[in-house]
Design a protein around this motif. Structure first.
Motif, mmCIF file in Angstrom:
data_model
loop_
_atom_site.group_PDB
_atom_site.id
_atom_site.type_symbol
_atom_site.label_atom_id
_atom_site.label_comp_id
_atom_site.label_asym_id
_atom_site.label_seq_id
_atom_site.Cartn_x
_atom_site.Cartn_y
_atom_site.Cartn_z
ATOM 1 N N PHE A 138 69.498 33.519 -11.796
ATOM 2 C CA PHE A 138 68.243 34.246 -12.033
ATOM 3 C C PHE A 138 67.223 33.915 -10.947
ATOM 4 O O PHE A 138 66.578 34.806 -10.382
ATOM 5 C CB PHE A 138 67.696 33.893 -13.418
ATOM 6 C CG PHE A 138 66.313 34.415 -13.675
ATOM 7 C CD1 PHE A 138 66.090 35.759 -13.940
ATOM 8 C CD2 PHE A 138 65.220 33.559 -13.641
ATOM 9 C CE1 PHE A 138 64.811 36.239 -14.168
ATOM 10 C CE2 PHE A 138 63.942 34.026 -13.872
ATOM 11 C CZ PHE A 138 63.731 35.372 -14.139
ATOM 12 N N VAL A 139 67.071 32.630 -10.668
ATOM 13 C CA VAL A 139 66.122 32.200 -9.643
ATOM 14 C C VAL A 139 66.508 32.786 -8.291
ATOM 15 O O VAL A 139 65.666 33.298 -7.538
ATOM 16 C CB VAL A 139 66.079 30.658 -9.565
ATOM 17 C CG1 VAL A 139 65.264 30.211 -8.347
ATOM 18 C CG2 VAL A 139 65.491 30.076 -10.843
ATOM 19 N N GLU A 140 67.790 32.742 -7.988
ATOM 20 C CA GLU A 140 68.277 33.279 -6.714
ATOM 21 C C GLU A 140 68.001 34.777 -6.606
ATOM 22 O O GLU A 140 67.598 35.280 -5.555
ATOM 23 C CB GLU A 140 69.782 33.009 -6.605
ATOM 24 C CG GLU A 140 70.396 33.493 -5.291
ATOM 25 C CD GLU A 140 71.889 33.230 -5.238
ATOM 26 O OE1 GLU A 140 72.550 33.781 -4.335
ATOM 27 O OE2 GLU A 140 72.399 32.488 -6.105
ATOM 28 N N ARG A 150 58.936 29.480 -10.716
ATOM 29 C CA ARG A 150 58.547 28.133 -11.096
ATOM 30 C C ARG A 150 58.738 27.978 -12.602
ATOM 31 O O ARG A 150 58.325 28.833 -13.385
ATOM 32 C CB ARG A 150 57.077 27.892 -10.719
ATOM 33 C CG ARG A 150 56.594 26.471 -10.990
ATOM 34 C CD ARG A 150 55.174 26.307 -10.468
ATOM 35 N NE ARG A 150 54.276 27.274 -11.107
ATOM 36 C CZ ARG A 150 53.047 27.548 -10.651
ATOM 37 N NH1 ARG A 150 52.604 26.982 -9.538
ATOM 38 N NH2 ARG A 150 52.294 28.420 -11.285
ATOM 39 N N THR A 151 59.402 26.899 -13.002
ATOM 40 C CA THR A 151 59.647 26.708 -14.435
ATOM 41 C C THR A 151 58.337 26.443 -15.164
ATOM 42 O O THR A 151 57.419 25.832 -14.626
ATOM 43 C CB THR A 151 60.602 25.523 -14.677
ATOM 44 O OG1 THR A 151 60.059 24.351 -14.065
ATOM 45 C CG2 THR A 151 61.976 25.816 -14.107
ATOM 46 N N ASN A 156 62.917 27.842 -21.521
ATOM 47 C CA ASN A 156 63.485 29.134 -21.113
ATOM 48 C C ASN A 156 62.458 30.094 -20.508
ATOM 49 O O ASN A 156 62.715 31.299 -20.420
ATOM 50 C CB ASN A 156 64.161 29.851 -22.305
ATOM 51 C CG ASN A 156 65.287 29.035 -22.892
ATOM 52 O OD1 ASN A 156 65.972 28.305 -22.182
ATOM 53 N ND2 ASN A 156 65.482 29.136 -24.195
ATOM 54 N N SER A 157 61.308 29.593 -20.121
ATOM 55 C CA SER A 157 60.312 30.496 -19.528
ATOM 56 C C SER A 157 60.045 30.121 -18.068
ATOM 57 O O SER A 157 60.164 28.961 -17.669
ATOM 58 C CB SER A 157 59.000 30.464 -20.321
ATOM 59 O OG SER A 157 58.370 29.208 -20.195
ATOM 60 N N TYR A 158 59.668 31.149 -17.281
ATOM 61 C CA TYR A 158 59.460 30.967 -15.839
ATOM 62 C C TYR A 158 58.197 31.713 -15.413
ATOM 63 O O TYR A 158 57.921 32.823 -15.889
ATOM 64 C CB TYR A 158 60.653 31.509 -15.049
ATOM 65 C CG TYR A 158 61.952 30.808 -15.339
ATOM 66 C CD1 TYR A 158 62.388 29.744 -14.554
ATOM 67 C CD2 TYR A 158 62.756 31.210 -16.403
ATOM 68 C CE1 TYR A 158 63.586 29.089 -14.817
ATOM 69 C CE2 TYR A 158 63.957 30.566 -16.678
ATOM 70 C CZ TYR A 158 64.361 29.512 -15.885
ATOM 71 O OH TYR A 158 65.536 28.880 -16.154
ATOM 72 N N VAL A 169 58.054 35.322 -17.405
ATOM 73 C CA VAL A 169 59.144 35.913 -18.180
ATOM 74 C C VAL A 169 59.829 34.808 -18.978
ATOM 75 O O VAL A 169 59.718 33.616 -18.653
ATOM 76 C CB VAL A 169 60.194 36.612 -17.283
ATOM 77 C CG1 VAL A 169 59.564 37.733 -16.490
ATOM 78 C CG2 VAL A 169 60.885 35.612 -16.366
ATOM 79 N N THR A 170 60.526 35.208 -20.013
ATOM 80 C CA THR A 170 61.338 34.268 -20.785
ATOM 81 C C THR A 170 62.794 34.711 -20.693
ATOM 82 O O THR A 170 63.092 35.905 -20.803
ATOM 83 C CB THR A 170 60.867 34.196 -22.256
ATOM 84 O OG1 THR A 170 61.726 33.308 -22.986
ATOM 85 C CG2 THR A 170 60.877 35.549 -22.914
#
Length: 254
Positions: A138-140, A150-151, A156-158, A169-170
């Motif tokens: 997801f990050v990639e 950034r976490t 589970n949220s960013y 987003v979650t």
């Protein structure tokens, strides 16, 4: 009489000590169905060497005892055998049989519990690895579209930096084929701009995004309890609250 008939006759002498055939079967550690095949009313098979020796050992009989015709359990057939080889067999009482059966059952239960625990721990480890892998993907993916990730303090949220539409987003990853359920208190605490569901697939992970306006509308009509709305994502039908979704992104397809 052939060897099968002799063995069957002798085995029935031993079995007659029990009130039921199942008692004899338990005593030699075999199922009643298995035993009935060779000493039941209508036997369908003979007593092989392996089970013959098993029966003799269970009743403390000498090797080959089952192969010689006996008129009774005390019959020595005129053979002057040493007393150590002709131990009198006392029928086990029902308490001994029950205790033996209970011990085997308890042992089996413990074995199954240990296997279940081991399986559960393995499943948890696999789920952890899967979540870590998908989160990395997801990050990639977000970085490919020009947004840094950034976490957040919430699980589970960013937080997204430089994303054109979303700031937070979650991300949810289903366990096996179980539905994903997200409740009102979780959404209100995180207040995401989108809810993202990740479905690991081959060869790419599929991401389904539900923008804030849509998930609020979907959740408002689905209250499992009064005042508590929820989003229920069906990972098989790919629906949220019975509404079909389209993939937001498929890694590697761009």
């Amino acid at each position: 009489m052939d060897i099968n008939e002799i063995r069957r006759h002798n085995a029935r002498l031993l079995a007659d000590q029990f009130k039921t055939l199942s008692g004899f079967a338990d005593y030699i550690d075999r199922s009643q169905t298995y035993v009935s095949r060779f000493i039941g009313r209508n036997p369908t098979k003979g007593i092989g060497n392996k089970i013959a020796r098993k029966i003799e050992k269970s009743f403390d009989k000498p090797h080959g005892w089952l192969d010689t015709l006996h008129s009774s359990l005390d019959d020595n057939d005129g053979k002057d055998q040493p007393a150590t080889l002709r131990k009198a067999t006392n029928a086990p009482n029902t308490d001994e049989i029950a205790a033996s059966h209970s011990y085997r059952l308890l042992t089996r239960i413990v074995e199954l519990e240990e296997k279940a625990k081991e399986f559960q721990e393995q499943a948890q480890l696999e789920q952890f690895r899967l979540e870590k892998m998908v989160a990395s993907e997801f990050v990639e993916h977000m970085e490919k579209v020009g947004s840094k990730v950034r976490t957040n303090v919430y699980k589970n949220s960013y937080d997204l930096i430089d994303h054109p539409s979303w700031k937070r987003v979650t991300l949810h990853i289903p366990k096996a084929r179980q539905p994903v359920v997200i409740y009102q208190n979780e959404l209100e605490a995180i207040n995401p701009d989108a809810v993202v569901i990740a479905i690991p697939n081959t060869p790419f992970t599929l991401f389904y995004a539900i923008p804030k306006k849509d998930y609020q509308e979907l959740a408002s009509g689905n209250e499992p309890l009064p005042g508590i709305f929820a989003l229920t994502f069906d990972v098989v039908k790919i629906t949220v609250n019975k509404t079909s979704l389209l993939p937001w992104g498929i890694f590697g397809s761009e």
